[in-house]
Structures are given as structure tokens and as C-alpha cells.
Write a protein that holds these residues in place. Structure first.
Motif, PDB file in Angstrom:
ATOM      1  N   GLU A  76       0.826  -1.203   0.000  1.00  0.00           N
ATOM      2  CA  GLU A  76       0.000   0.000   0.000  1.00  0.00           C
ATOM      3  C   GLU A  76       0.861   1.253   0.000  1.00  0.00           C
ATOM      4  N   LEU A  77       1.940   1.235   0.740  1.00  0.00           N
ATOM      5  CA  LEU A  77       2.842   2.388   0.797  1.00  0.00           C
ATOM      6  C   LEU A  77       3.456   2.656  -0.568  1.00  0.00           C
ATOM      7  N   PHE A  78       3.950   1.628  -1.241  1.00  0.00           N
ATOM      8  CA  PHE A  78       4.591   1.809  -2.539  1.00  0.00           C
ATOM      9  C   PHE A  78       3.616   2.371  -3.579  1.00  0.00           C
ATOM     10  N   SER A  79       2.405   1.839  -3.604  1.00  0.00           N
ATOM     11  CA  SER A  79       1.404   2.328  -4.548  1.00  0.00           C
ATOM     12  C   SER A  79       1.043   3.784  -4.254  1.00  0.00           C
ATOM     13  N   LYS A  80       0.879   4.102  -2.983  1.00  0.00           N
ATOM     14  CA  LYS A  80       0.530   5.465  -2.592  1.00  0.00           C
ATOM     15  C   LYS A  80       1.609   6.461  -3.012  1.00  0.00           C
ATOM     16  N   LYS A  81       2.875   6.146  -2.731  1.00  0.00           N
ATOM     17  CA  LYS A  81       3.963   7.067  -3.086  1.00  0.00           C
ATOM     18  C   LYS A  81       4.128   7.187  -4.596  1.00  0.00           C
ATOM     19  N   LEU A 278       0.587  -3.682 -15.263  1.00  0.00           N
ATOM     20  CA  LEU A 278       0.320  -3.913 -13.856  1.00  0.00           C
ATOM     21  C   LEU A 278      -1.077  -3.378 -13.554  1.00  0.00           C
ATOM     22  N   VAL A 279      -1.810  -4.091 -12.722  1.00  0.00           N
ATOM     23  CA  VAL A 279      -3.222  -3.807 -12.461  1.00  0.00           C
ATOM     24  C   VAL A 279      -3.371  -3.134 -11.098  1.00  0.00           C
ATOM     25  N   SER A 280      -4.220  -2.097 -11.017  1.00  0.00           N
ATOM     26  CA  SER A 280      -4.460  -1.457  -9.717  1.00  0.00           C
ATOM     27  C   SER A 280      -5.940  -1.439  -9.333  1.00  0.00           C
ATOM     28  N   ASP A 292     -31.103  -7.485 -14.180  1.00  0.00           N
ATOM     29  CA  ASP A 292     -30.465  -6.541 -13.258  1.00  0.00           C
ATOM     30  C   ASP A 292     -28.958  -6.777 -13.281  1.00  0.00           C
ATOM     31  N   THR A 293     -28.197  -5.706 -13.441  1.00  0.00           N
ATOM     32  CA  THR A 293     -26.744  -5.815 -13.550  1.00  0.00           C
ATOM     33  C   THR A 293     -26.083  -5.055 -12.399  1.00  0.00           C
ATOM     34  N   GLU A 294     -25.134  -5.707 -11.731  1.00  0.00           N
ATOM     35  CA  GLU A 294     -24.413  -5.095 -10.624  1.00  0.00           C
ATOM     36  C   GLU A 294     -22.921  -5.349 -10.783  1.00  0.00           C
ATOM     37  N   ASN A 295     -22.115  -4.441 -10.276  1.00  0.00           N
ATOM     38  CA  ASN A 295     -20.665  -4.664 -10.271  1.00  0.00           C
ATOM     39  C   ASN A 295     -20.059  -4.110  -8.996  1.00  0.00           C
ATOM     40  N   LEU A 296     -18.892  -4.617  -8.670  1.00  0.00           N
ATOM     41  CA  LEU A 296     -18.171  -4.222  -7.463  1.00  0.00           C
ATOM     42  C   LEU A 296     -16.694  -4.177  -7.793  1.00  0.00           C
ATOM     43  N   GLN A 297     -16.011  -3.143  -7.336  1.00  0.00           N
ATOM     44  CA  GLN A 297     -14.591  -3.013  -7.635  1.00  0.00           C
ATOM     45  C   GLN A 297     -13.784  -2.740  -6.386  1.00  0.00           C
ATOM     46  N   ARG A 298     -12.468  -2.996  -6.496  1.00  0.00           N
ATOM     47  CA  ARG A 298     -11.563  -2.750  -5.376  1.00  0.00           C
ATOM     48  C   ARG A 298     -10.228  -2.260  -5.906  1.00  0.00           C
ATOM     49  N   LYS A 299      -9.713  -1.205  -5.282  1.00  0.00           N
ATOM     50  CA  LYS A 299      -8.364  -0.733  -5.580  1.00  0.00           C
ATOM     51  C   LYS A 299      -7.366  -1.651  -4.889  1.00  0.00           C
ATOM     52  N   ILE A 300      -6.312  -2.014  -5.608  1.00  0.00           N
ATOM     53  CA  ILE A 300      -5.302  -2.923  -5.065  1.00  0.00           C
ATOM     54  C   ILE A 300      -3.915  -2.388  -5.379  1.00  0.00           C
ATOM     55  N   LEU A 337      -4.441   0.473 -15.264  1.00  0.00           N
ATOM     56  CA  LEU A 337      -3.227  -0.208 -15.705  1.00  0.00           C
ATOM     57  C   LEU A 337      -2.067   0.761 -15.901  1.00  0.00           C
ATOM     58  N   VAL A 338      -0.886   0.315 -15.544  1.00  0.00           N
ATOM     59  CA  VAL A 338       0.340   1.041 -15.873  1.00  0.00           C
ATOM     60  C   VAL A 338       1.333   0.048 -16.454  1.00  0.00           C
ATOM     61  N   ARG A 339       2.217   0.558 -17.284  1.00  0.00           N
ATOM     62  CA  ARG A 339       3.244  -0.285 -17.869  1.00  0.00           C
ATOM     63  C   ARG A 339       4.229  -0.732 -16.796  1.00  0.00           C
ATOM     64  N   GLY A 340       4.650  -1.972 -16.866  1.00  0.00           N
ATOM     65  CA  GLY A 340       5.651  -2.446 -15.922  1.00  0.00           C
ATOM     66  C   GLY A 340       5.736  -3.948 -15.882  1.00  0.00           C
ATOM     67  N   THR A 341       6.913  -4.446 -15.524  1.00  0.00           N
ATOM     68  CA  THR A 341       7.124  -5.885 -15.380  1.00  0.00           C
ATOM     69  C   THR A 341       7.439  -6.262 -13.947  1.00  0.00           C
ATOM     70  N   TYR A 342       7.413  -5.280 -13.032  1.00  0.00           N
ATOM     71  CA  TYR A 342       7.659  -5.597 -11.631  1.00  0.00           C
ATOM     72  C   TYR A 342       6.575  -6.532 -11.108  1.00  0.00           C
ATOM     73  N   GLN A 343       6.996  -7.556 -10.408  1.00  0.00           N
ATOM     74  CA  GLN A 343       6.039  -8.406  -9.704  1.00  0.00           C
ATOM     75  C   GLN A 343       6.115  -8.015  -8.235  1.00  0.00           C
ATOM     76  N   ILE A 344       5.691  -6.783  -7.919  1.00  0.00           N
ATOM     77  CA  ILE A 344       5.938  -6.254  -6.582  1.00  0.00           C
ATOM     78  C   ILE A 344       5.066  -6.903  -5.530  1.00  0.00           C
ATOM     79  N   ASN A 345       4.071  -7.695  -5.917  1.00  0.00           N
ATOM     80  CA  ASN A 345       3.264  -8.395  -4.924  1.00  0.00           C
ATOM     81  C   ASN A 345       3.870  -9.730  -4.547  1.00  0.00           C
ATOM     82  N   MET A 346       5.083  -9.982  -4.962  1.00  0.00           N
ATOM     83  CA  MET A 346       5.713 -11.257  -4.674  1.00  0.00           C
ATOM     84  C   MET A 346       6.618 -11.199  -3.449  1.00  0.00           C
TER      85      MET A 346
END
Length: 404
Positions: A76-81, A278-280, A292-300, A337-346
Motif C-alpha cells: 500500500e505504501l509503494f502504490s501510494k507514493k 500492472l493492475v491497480s 439486473d446488472t451489478e458490479n463491485l470493484q476494489r483498488k489494489i 493499468l500502468v506499464r511495468g514488469t515488476y512483480q511487486i506483490n511477490m
């Protein structure tokens, strides 16, 4: 008129973020990673002095630098900064490309008419450091390739300017390893032929390189000669990858729906890694039998790892599906999405997990997506739209995958 292209790179980004939260870590060998069986995600310059490098197994890093302190990454810190830095750059620059979580290209061509390009860029980096506390290096040159190489040469806290007349003198003595996208196999091949610096590579006929390396030979030759016409691509947060599946017969079999979602996520995540996204933001969509259509999203935190995305997708679906009604349609979207090959969740993963991803992606790249998949998604959709077993691949294959 020559272009003015800036490359900015946050210095030891993960380490710098961690030190902002804990100043007591300043000045000591520091490794950001995922435990004894993990790999080095980032390391301080104090650790690099002992030979520690990113992507190195942590157990090897500790053998080289036993006094180093290991700190777990804070997603969370890395994404925020990263978002903070992005906002500052976008507020000041006319054209920005976010190349990865800690790397940016700026096109400031023509700014010399009103304000010196170098002076403007230097002041922007000072603003970034002042407002975020993060050190950043930059280089200004005529294209993306030269500016990126120059940033690496100027680190840490470098601020180089390579004019058009200085491109060749700057590049010539450098190792061919410095050329972006020149991999280990190509390096070893060229080294055996005595081509070890950029000057020698630039003097090699492009036709010869093409015959040895293939279609990338010409691109490598151009970069060695300081030629790169690639534009700075504007950063668009809204770009997404998505897929949907409509059942011919509405279903209430939740286990099969969950299996389908897992397969959708796995396939989209593979596509994201292949295209270097990379997905956020993760979005789950359902349509009930009454339309009826519903959706739910989450920032990651930025990631392209399907084992992380799958868990979040199922959590969103179970929270979203709160009616005892049949389901007509299921959809999954990756956004932000942003460009990148970092697997920072690993950070929490072992060497074995990272190796597994690399092996699976290589097999898929060579033999197709269905060649190997996770056993969590056991079914695929037939042309009739029903759920059927696929004994060959045991995977979920959505009916369409469409980048928007």
C-alpha cells in the motif's frame, strides 16, 4: 528541431519508501524482500556494495552481506507514493508516460523557447523530492533510449544532459548490457563474437545483426547508434482489460461460476504479464436472470499475479452475489493499468513461486494459453455456452478477451 525527452527514475524506490517510514534504517545495508526463501525486490546502495542485486535469492544476498537488514515490502505504501509522484509530474509536464511504478518519460520538446529544458526538469525533480521525500534521478536527451541509459549512468541522484552532438561519444564506451531490452542470451552471443561495447555494436552492419539475432537485430543496431523515434505515450489511467461470459441457460451453480471467474482472472493476468501491464483496480460484474446488472470493484496494489487477483475476485463475487437468483452473465475487468514488469506483490512468495510463474508463462508463450493452467479453474465454455469438462487443459477459457 531536436526532441527533448526526459527519463525520470526514482532511486531505489522500495528502499526509499521504507526509509521514509523508518529513518533508523538510513545508512545501513537494507534489503526489501520476502523472507529467507524469497528474492530481493530492492536493495540499498550500501547492500549493493557487497554485490547484492535485485531478483537475487535472499539467502544468497545474506551470504554476501550478512549484516544487511531484511524488511518486508509494504504494498500500500509503494502504490501510494507512486501515485503521489505521478500526480506531481502530470501537473507540471505537457506529456507524460508512466513506464512503471517508479519510472517516467516526459516529452518537453519546444520548452527551450520559454524556459530551459534542463533547468525546468531539475526544478521539477527538486519539487518531487521536497513534496514526497523520495530521491529521483533524471536525464535529458533526444530520445527515450539515450535518456534511459543516461539516467542509469547518473544514479544515484543524477541529472545528466546528453545533447544530440554528444550522443555517440556518450554511448560508445558503454557495455552493450546498457542497451534496454538486450537480454542475457543476446549479450552472450555478441560477447563471443567480441562485441562487448556499444561502439563495436554500432559499427556492425545491421544486416549481420539481423541474420544473427533475428528481427530484433535492427532495433538493437538503431539503439546502439542512438536512433529511437518511439513517441512518449500519454499515461491513461482508464485503460483496461476485460472479459465476459453469458450463459445460454441461467445458472445458480455457484461453484461453477467461481471456477469460471478463476479461469477468467488467470487468462487476463497472463495477458497483462505478456503485454507488460500492472493492475491497480479489479472489477467483478454479474447480471441476474431478470437482467439486473451489478458490479463491485476494489483498488489494489499494482500486480499482475493471478494467485493474488483470483483471491480478490472471489471475495468481490461472494460479496456482490447477495440474491438467491440465477445468474445470466459474469464479467471480470482489470483497470488502472500502468506499464511495468515488476512483480511487486511477490514479497511474500518464495523463489519456487516466482520460478513457477516464469515457467508457466514460457510454456504458454510457446504452446498457447491452454497448454498449462491452474487446477482451480477446471471447466471451459463450449460453443453452446454450457459448462463442459476439458480433460486436456482443465482450464477455464472465457468466450472473449477484449482490451478496451
Amino acid at each position: 528541431m531536436s526532441r527533448a525527452i526526459v527519463h525520470m527514475d526514482l532511486d531505489t524506490f522500495f528502499v526509499s519508501c521504507v526509509r521514509l517510514e523508518n529513518p533508523q534504517l538510513n545508512g545501513i545495508p537494507l534489503i526489501v524482500g520476502g523472507g529467507e526463501r524469497g528474492v530481493v525486490a530492492s536493495c540499498s546502495y550500501e547492500a549493493r556494495y557487497f554485490g547484492v542485486r535485485s531478483a537475487m535469492p535472499i539467502r544468497m544476498a545474506m551470504q554476501l552481506c550478512p549484516q544487511a537488514k531484511i524488511v518486508k515490502g509494504d504494498m500500500e505504501l509503494f502504490s501510494k507514493k507512486s501515485h503521489e509522484v505521478t500526480q506531481i509530474i502530470e501537473e507540471h509536464s505537457p506529456l507524460v508516460e508512466k513506464a512503471s511504478i517508479d519510472e517516467f518519460y516526459l516529452d518537453i520538446t519546444g520548452m527551450d523557447k520559454f524556459y530551459g529544458c534542463y533547468k525546468w526538469t531539475n526544478e521539477l525533480t527538486q519539487t518531487i523530492t521536497k513534496e514526497t521525500g523520495l530521491p529521483i534521478s533524471f536525464a535529458l536527451s533526444v530520445n527515450k533510449t539515450v535518456s534511459k541509459i543516461a539516467t542509469g549512468e547518473g544514479k544515484p541522484k543524477g541529472n545528466l544532459e546528453i545533447s544530440e552532438s554528444m550522443v555517440k561519444p556518450f554511448l560508445n564506451p558503454l557495455s552493450i548490457r546498457k542497451i534496454p531490452m538486450l537480454g542475457e542470451v543476446t549479450f552472450n552471443l555478441l560477447s563471443r563474437l567480441g562485441i562487448r561495447n556499444i561502439e563495436k555494436l554500432a559499427e556492425t552492419p545491421a544486416e549481420v545483426l539481423q541474420s544473427m539475432i533475428g528481427k530484433n537485430g535492427l532495433e538493437i543496431w538503431k539503439k546502439a547508434n542512438g536512433i529511437d523515434n518511439a513517441p512518449v505515450e500519454p499515461y491513461r489511467e482508464r485503460k483496461s482489460l476485460s472479459t465476459e461470459h453469458t450463459y445460454l441457460q441461467d445458472t445458480i451453480d455457484i461453484k461453477k461460476v467461481e471456477s469460471l471467474i478463476l479461469g477468467m482472472v488467470e487468462k487476463l493476468a497472463y495477458q497483462a504479464r505478456k503485454e507488460q501491464w500492472l493492475v491497480s483496480t479489479l472489477v467483478i460484474k454479474i447480471r441476474y436472470a431478470n437482467f439486473d446488472t451489478e458490479n463491485l470493484q476494489r483498488k489494489i496494489a499494482y500486480t499482475s499475479c493471478d494467485h493474488i487477483l483470483s483471491k480478490i475476485a472471489l471475495e468481490l463475487f461472494n460479496k456482490l452475489y447477495n440474491r438467491r437468483m440465477r445468474i445470466r452473465l459474469v464479467g471480470v475487468s482489470f483497470a488502472g493499468l500502468v506499464r511495468g514488469t515488476y512483480q511487486i506483490n511477490m514479497f511474500e512468495d518464495t523463489e519456487e513461486m516466482i520460478a513457477l510463474y516464469q515457467a508457466m508463462d514460457k510454456i504458454k508463450n510457446r504452446f498457447g494459453y491452454d497448454a498449462v493452467t491452474r487446477c482451480g479453474g477446471r471447466n471451459i465454455t463450449s460453443k453452446a455456452g454450457n459448462i463442459v469438462s476439458n480433460p486436456r487443459s482443465q482450464s477455464v477459457v472465457p468466450n472473449s478477451i477484449n482490451p478496451e
